[in-house]
Design a protein around this motif. Sequence first.
Motif, mmCIF file in Angstrom:
data_model
loop_
_atom_site.group_PDB
_atom_site.id
_atom_site.type_symbol
_atom_site.label_atom_id
_atom_site.label_comp_id
_atom_site.label_asym_id
_atom_site.label_seq_id
_atom_site.Cartn_x
_atom_site.Cartn_y
_atom_site.Cartn_z
ATOM 1 N N PHE A 126 -91.113 94.403 90.849
ATOM 2 C CA PHE A 126 -92.402 95.033 91.130
ATOM 3 C C PHE A 126 -93.535 94.228 90.479
ATOM 4 N N GLY A 127 -93.317 93.834 89.227
ATOM 5 C CA GLY A 127 -94.309 93.037 88.503
ATOM 6 C C GLY A 127 -94.577 91.719 89.199
ATOM 7 N N ASP B 70 -87.211 102.841 81.059
ATOM 8 C CA ASP B 70 -87.480 103.586 82.302
ATOM 9 C C ASP B 70 -88.652 103.007 83.093
ATOM 10 N N LEU B 71 -89.402 102.118 82.467
ATOM 11 C CA LEU B 71 -90.520 101.508 83.204
ATOM 12 C C LEU B 71 -90.191 100.072 83.635
ATOM 13 N N LYS B 72 -88.973 99.652 83.323
ATOM 14 C CA LYS B 72 -88.593 98.272 83.630
ATOM 15 C C LYS B 72 -88.504 98.063 85.154
ATOM 16 N N ASP B 73 -89.215 97.066 85.641
ATOM 17 C CA ASP B 73 -89.186 96.759 87.079
ATOM 18 C C ASP B 73 -89.767 95.358 87.280
ATOM 19 N N ARG C 85 -94.165 91.043 92.396
ATOM 20 C CA ARG C 85 -94.892 91.283 93.653
ATOM 21 C C ARG C 85 -96.376 91.497 93.378
ATOM 22 N N LEU C 86 -96.649 92.271 92.326
ATOM 23 C CA LEU C 86 -98.049 92.533 91.965
ATOM 24 C C LEU C 86 -98.762 91.235 91.581
ATOM 25 N N LYS C 87 -98.057 90.436 90.779
ATOM 26 C CA LYS C 87 -98.624 89.170 90.312
ATOM 27 C C LYS C 87 -98.958 88.282 91.509
ATOM 28 N N SER D 123 -93.785 94.619 70.516
ATOM 29 C CA SER D 123 -94.163 94.947 71.871
ATOM 30 C C SER D 123 -93.220 96.012 72.435
ATOM 31 N N VAL D 124 -93.796 97.158 72.803
ATOM 32 C CA VAL D 124 -92.954 98.269 73.290
ATOM 33 C C VAL D 124 -92.904 98.246 74.805
ATOM 34 N N ARG D 125 -91.678 98.086 75.368
ATOM 35 C CA ARG D 125 -91.503 98.110 76.816
ATOM 36 C C ARG D 125 -90.308 99.010 77.148
ATOM 37 N N PRO D 126 -90.585 100.296 77.441
ATOM 38 C CA PRO D 126 -89.488 101.250 77.672
ATOM 39 C C PRO D 126 -88.619 100.883 78.880
#
Lengths: 129, 198
Positions: free
Chosen positions: A13-14, A7-10, A16-18, A2-5
């Motif tokens: 934010f995830g 620079d996109l880690k937040d 809050r969206l959930k 599973s690729v999770r860069p």
Amino acid sequence: MSVRPEDLKDDRFGERLKRSLGTTPARLSLRLERLTAAGLRPGERDDRSKLLWHELGIQWIGLGLAVVLVLGILPWTLTHIIAPAIPSSPTLLGMLASPGSLGPLTLPLGLLLFVEAMRGAPTLRRWLR
Amino acid sequence: MGDTLSQESDPPAAEIRALWREGRIEEARLALVHETQHSVFRFLKAMMRDEDLAQDLAQDTFMRAFQSLGSFRGEAKATTWILAIARNLALNRSRRLRLEQRWQQLTDQPPDLADREAVPEPGEPRLTAALAALPSAQREAIVLYYVEDLGIDDVARITGRPANTIKSDLHRARAALRAVLEERQDSATGIGERGVIR
């Protein structure tokens, strides 16, 4: 993998969206749980770990039994049931009771048995049940 | 549908597979529902922008998944596998709705304006509205990546788009959502038609 860069880690934010999308309404959950039984008979188990040859073996045994049954019953039926009903003619009786009289029946019977075997011998199973 | 989406295996997926192989089909289905229902519902709600449609499609998704549970080999995450099914069904439904809307326009019937209003959300209405206003490609990427915690590779496989495109979609979508969230003024946000994926 599973690729999770980075620079996109937040995570926040995830979260809050959930939260904003919510969870499955209870009514839908219940409906989905009820759907799990769709198309199944109560208590039915369908063991998929059985090997293919096992399934095929049962089908071919069924086919063999059907053939033996028919070949056994047919001459007896011809001699004891059909022949007495026909006006006595030694030639006709001889023809009916002889194995040669089965010749014309071979093809339709064979076809019927083949179809039965390909369908997993449902008629035979019904009889045996 | 085969689960060629990922080579990674997870315990719930292995459990679902084992139950199915033992012939405990109802239990396998139930485990799938418990494991994935929230993900399926959230994804469909974000994509369709309509809770009723999302519920309807979630039901269709699980029915389809139950039918093809035999092709699930347990190598991919159950969530990844079922979200691909949900996405296909959502796209099909969206296409149908678009055709129906075109038909409605042709027959000169005014669309139901009340139905086009945004669904008020209890939690973070501004975030939900901003999410709904994103283009569908960015919306699905952001939901799959941030809400469902899938990797870029899984998102790329589910959506059929290159990994680099997914990354740039994620950057753009996150920037757009952050901009909306940082705005103090509660201005009205444009929202697309519900049920139609744009």
